[in-house]
Design a protein around this motif. Sequence first.
Motif, mmCIF file in Angstrom:
data_model
loop_
_atom_site.group_PDB
_atom_site.id
_atom_site.type_symbol
_atom_site.label_atom_id
_atom_site.label_comp_id
_atom_site.label_asym_id
_atom_site.label_seq_id
_atom_site.Cartn_x
_atom_site.Cartn_y
_atom_site.Cartn_z
ATOM 1 N N LYS A 160 0.852 -1.195 0.000
ATOM 2 C CA LYS A 160 0.000 0.000 0.000
ATOM 3 C C LYS A 160 0.886 1.243 0.000
ATOM 4 O O LYS A 160 1.888 1.309 0.719
ATOM 5 C CB LYS A 160 -0.914 0.030 1.220
ATOM 6 C CG LYS A 160 -1.861 1.239 1.224
ATOM 7 C CD LYS A 160 -2.868 1.176 2.321
ATOM 8 C CE LYS A 160 -3.791 2.401 2.305
ATOM 9 N NZ LYS A 160 -4.548 2.519 1.036
ATOM 10 N N TRP A 206 -5.359 -8.376 -7.088
ATOM 11 C CA TRP A 206 -6.416 -7.424 -6.774
ATOM 12 C C TRP A 206 -5.756 -6.107 -6.392
ATOM 13 O O TRP A 206 -4.666 -6.095 -5.789
ATOM 14 C CB TRP A 206 -7.281 -7.923 -5.628
ATOM 15 C CG TRP A 206 -8.257 -6.879 -5.135
ATOM 16 C CD1 TRP A 206 -9.506 -6.630 -5.596
ATOM 17 C CD2 TRP A 206 -8.021 -5.921 -4.092
ATOM 18 N NE1 TRP A 206 -10.084 -5.588 -4.915
ATOM 19 C CE2 TRP A 206 -9.191 -5.128 -3.982
ATOM 20 C CE3 TRP A 206 -6.939 -5.654 -3.253
ATOM 21 C CZ2 TRP A 206 -9.299 -4.086 -3.060
ATOM 22 C CZ3 TRP A 206 -7.042 -4.623 -2.331
ATOM 23 C CH2 TRP A 206 -8.221 -3.846 -2.241
ATOM 24 N N GLY A 207 -6.363 -4.997 -6.748
ATOM 25 C CA GLY A 207 -5.783 -3.713 -6.383
ATOM 26 C C GLY A 207 -6.739 -2.562 -6.630
ATOM 27 O O GLY A 207 -7.747 -2.700 -7.333
ATOM 28 N N THR A 208 -6.404 -1.418 -6.046
ATOM 29 C CA THR A 208 -7.182 -0.191 -6.246
ATOM 30 C C THR A 208 -6.224 0.962 -6.507
ATOM 31 O O THR A 208 -5.024 0.871 -6.213
ATOM 32 C CB THR A 208 -8.038 0.137 -5.013
ATOM 33 O OG1 THR A 208 -7.170 0.390 -3.885
ATOM 34 C CG2 THR A 208 -8.983 -1.000 -4.661
ATOM 35 N N ASP A 251 -10.049 -3.684 -9.486
ATOM 36 C CA ASP A 251 -10.784 -3.508 -8.249
ATOM 37 C C ASP A 251 -12.193 -4.097 -8.303
ATOM 38 O O ASP A 251 -12.798 -4.378 -7.269
ATOM 39 C CB ASP A 251 -10.851 -2.028 -7.869
ATOM 40 C CG ASP A 251 -11.376 -1.151 -9.016
ATOM 41 O OD1 ASP A 251 -11.715 -1.711 -10.072
ATOM 42 O OD2 ASP A 251 -11.414 0.075 -8.851
ATOM 43 N N THR A 268 -2.750 0.260 -3.932
ATOM 44 C CA THR A 268 -3.004 -0.768 -2.923
ATOM 45 C C THR A 268 -3.204 -2.088 -3.671
ATOM 46 O O THR A 268 -3.992 -2.146 -4.618
ATOM 47 C CB THR A 268 -4.261 -0.442 -2.101
ATOM 48 O OG1 THR A 268 -4.103 0.839 -1.486
ATOM 49 C CG2 THR A 268 -4.492 -1.503 -1.022
ATOM 50 N N TYR A 269 -2.491 -3.126 -3.288
ATOM 51 C CA TYR A 269 -2.562 -4.353 -4.083
ATOM 52 C C TYR A 269 -2.359 -5.594 -3.219
ATOM 53 O O TYR A 269 -1.817 -5.539 -2.109
ATOM 54 C CB TYR A 269 -1.511 -4.334 -5.193
ATOM 55 C CG TYR A 269 -0.089 -4.403 -4.681
ATOM 56 C CD1 TYR A 269 0.518 -5.622 -4.417
ATOM 57 C CD2 TYR A 269 0.649 -3.243 -4.455
ATOM 58 C CE1 TYR A 269 1.823 -5.696 -3.943
ATOM 59 C CE2 TYR A 269 1.948 -3.295 -3.984
ATOM 60 C CZ TYR A 269 2.521 -4.525 -3.730
ATOM 61 O OH TYR A 269 3.800 -4.593 -3.244
ATOM 62 N N THR A 320 -1.723 0.314 -9.551
ATOM 63 C CA THR A 320 -2.391 0.375 -8.252
ATOM 64 C C THR A 320 -1.586 1.208 -7.255
ATOM 65 O O THR A 320 -0.386 1.468 -7.446
ATOM 66 C CB THR A 320 -2.561 -1.035 -7.660
ATOM 67 O OG1 THR A 320 -1.276 -1.550 -7.281
ATOM 68 C CG2 THR A 320 -3.200 -1.985 -8.660
ATOM 69 N N ALA A 333 -7.180 -0.283 -12.396
ATOM 70 C CA ALA A 333 -6.816 -1.241 -11.360
ATOM 71 C C ALA A 333 -7.834 -2.377 -11.355
ATOM 72 O O ALA A 333 -9.009 -2.170 -11.680
ATOM 73 C CB ALA A 333 -6.776 -0.563 -9.994
#
Length: 832
Positions: A689, A763-765, A785, A727-728, A725, A783
């Motif tokens: 992150k 996965w990520g945002t 998400d 955050t991942y 991303t 991303a």
Amino acid sequence: MKQPLVILIILCCHVFGFGQSKVSGLVTDGSGEPVAFANIVFKNSSEGTISNDNGRFYLESEQTYDTLVVSFIGYETREIPLVKKVNYDLAIVLVDAAQALGEVVVYTGKQSKKNNPAIAILRKIWAKKRENGLKKYQSYAYDKYEKIEFDLNTIDSALIKSKVFKGLEFVFQDLDTSRITGKTYLPIFLNEVASKVYGDNRYNLEKVEVQGNKSSGFGGNQAITAFIEDLYTDYNIYDNYLKFFSKSFTSPLSKTGIDTYNYVLSDSAYIDHKWCYNIIYYPRRNNELTFKGDFWVNDTTFAIKKINLEVTKSANINWIKEVYIEQDFEVVSDSVFLLKRDYMLSDFALSKKEESKGVYGKRTTVYDHYNFNTDLPEKFYKTVSDPYDPRVFQRDSTFWGNARLEQLNEDESGIFKLLDTLKTVPKFNTFYNMASILASGYVEIDKWNLDIGDLYSTFGFNDAEGVRLRAGARTFFSQNDQWRLEGYGAYGFMDRRFKHGLSGKFMLDRKSRLILSGGHRRDVEQLGITLTSTTDVLGRSIASSALVTVGNNNRLTNINLAVANIEMEPVQNFRVSVGASFRNLRSALPEDFSLDFIDPTSPTGIASEIKQFDINTTLVYTPGKKTIGYGVERYDVNSNYSTLLLNYTAGLQGFLESDFDYSRLQFSYTQPWQLGGLGRLTSTVELGKTFGEVPLGLLSVIPGNQTLFTIYNTFPNLDFYEFVTDTYATMHLEHNFNGRLFSRIPLLRKLNLREIMGFRAAWGTISQANIALSSPTNIPLLAPDAAPYYEYSFGVGNIFKVFRIDFNFRGNYLDAPNARPFGVTGSFGFSF
């Protein structure tokens, strides 16, 4: 197969030795068919062997015997007179016992699991195995002596007279013969290690104090030493699986053995005043990682007294023609059986054909002077001794005369003297230098203490540089240098620019491995292949120089990087490092790939170059990792350890005109899982992150792969920078079945192919603030998400022993522009 084996095959020296009784031959039945697994022993002795899959055998003893006994269940036992000390090429025909005895039970092929006395004994071995050996005592100590020898084998007149050995004929004046295979051989390397081992079963701790270490041949080459250490790890025959050459072989004493092996109760006799049963075992199926052989087991303790194991020729393993193991146990206190001697021979060769030349690797380990129940404090076991104390490598002849639990024979003693002689022969040095270049990729210039290379990085190609040439060098005084300087220069013929990388490492304290390092790099790099920011001033990803790629491989970055770092290892296998870096990042192809971001201080409001100063703290824990050497660079000797990494990065805005203030926390855990007969699984989980607003060049990119190479920890159906991303979480699973499934398919069985399955997910945002900051860039910032992105793959390895092909499938996000639902990647390499 690892590269150091190249050196062992090329070089050779002279030894001399002989046994008192030598015999070889072929065992057949009345129809001329070979009899596999027949027992062959010298009469009135426990010295023997079994015939191989083709009915052939070789047996040797230092004693003189006049009779050979050959037997197998279902056939009459034959006694063969030995009229000479050396009797080769005997033709032994066994007569079916039914011809002489009428009705008889003949054991052939698959044996029944029901009412089989051998399996009844095997079950008692399982029940008693924890009551035998060192586990029976609260604490223990013993002396251990190990010698490892490598020999060039299958020496014939054609090889001796070849141009390769012209001028080196003196090394062939006397040749010895292997007591296992009957082939002539020429020793080229010998290493001896004398140790004291302490253990405590209450704490489940063991400590090894190396007291002496002596090498001849290539002892100064740590790449070879690491190769040998990795090959010959310790093992326990009572374990369900025995690990050799990074593969798990099913032990004949395993609880799964009854599904893997056929067992036959063959004989019983007194051995060292203990009544023992003899059990023959051989595999139920071909092409699996199994052994054949026999063992003697005591009738009351059900402890193993003697066992031999030979890897079957059909086993799915490369570059190895033979593996033979012998273990002998001694009786202590009239009931406890402890390992006395362990012998292992491996025949490395490019082909499994009988006439192919190769290299023997022989390890002999002797255990003696056992002491029990001597209490030592727990602190004693946790205090690590220094195996690289210079005194350990400088022991005199008096020390070795006392430390050798098994004295060197005449041929082994001659290695030390002859290697000194060979090193004065120019042709020998030429061979050594050629082999060293192949193994390391560097050309040694001894008079300058300099290595030129890495030669394997000389040529490259990418869309920004076009054809690229690179040349480098490093200082090299010894394998254990306390400091090392290294650098390279490169030139791209399309961008017409010079690049470089410089690195220096200095060890300030050997005990804590306190190392100061730093360097500078100006180059073109593909940054979208890892989740972490690069701080490597010398390395270069394969994606940056791939000759052939999928799609447009034009998202390259010009990087100008300076780093400084200090690290230490306060506890074994636990490293702590703190460093600082300053980087300039700008696109190498701005028309195709932009790193632009909003910059209110810029006259245009947009900046195209990132300037960033970071402070980085990293903790790395590698339990079980083994290394050799005590210099600033060490060599790993195993690959079955886990890696836990925690990384914290802080960006400081304003310092040295740094652009951004942010922090990033990252964690990764990689674990190899040896799943016995099911193969090997490698798993990696990574989390991260970023706190604060940063542009594209500082965000975490889900690692794509547009090359045609299979690269672990990347997503082969993702383009570079397809997902970005802050955050991942990612996961990678790759399982190699080592041919367990293909070995059950008749048409594929003989090809020794290996099936590989993989699964990858991410996965990520990405925050709206970070998207807005990089809005001037010409690629979308997306991303995964909505749902975790995932891929799966099916691969076939060991094609012609060196190739691997993976078929990769994209699981979702198939509606993305230019999405690749399917792709093929591959790799090339030598492995066992």
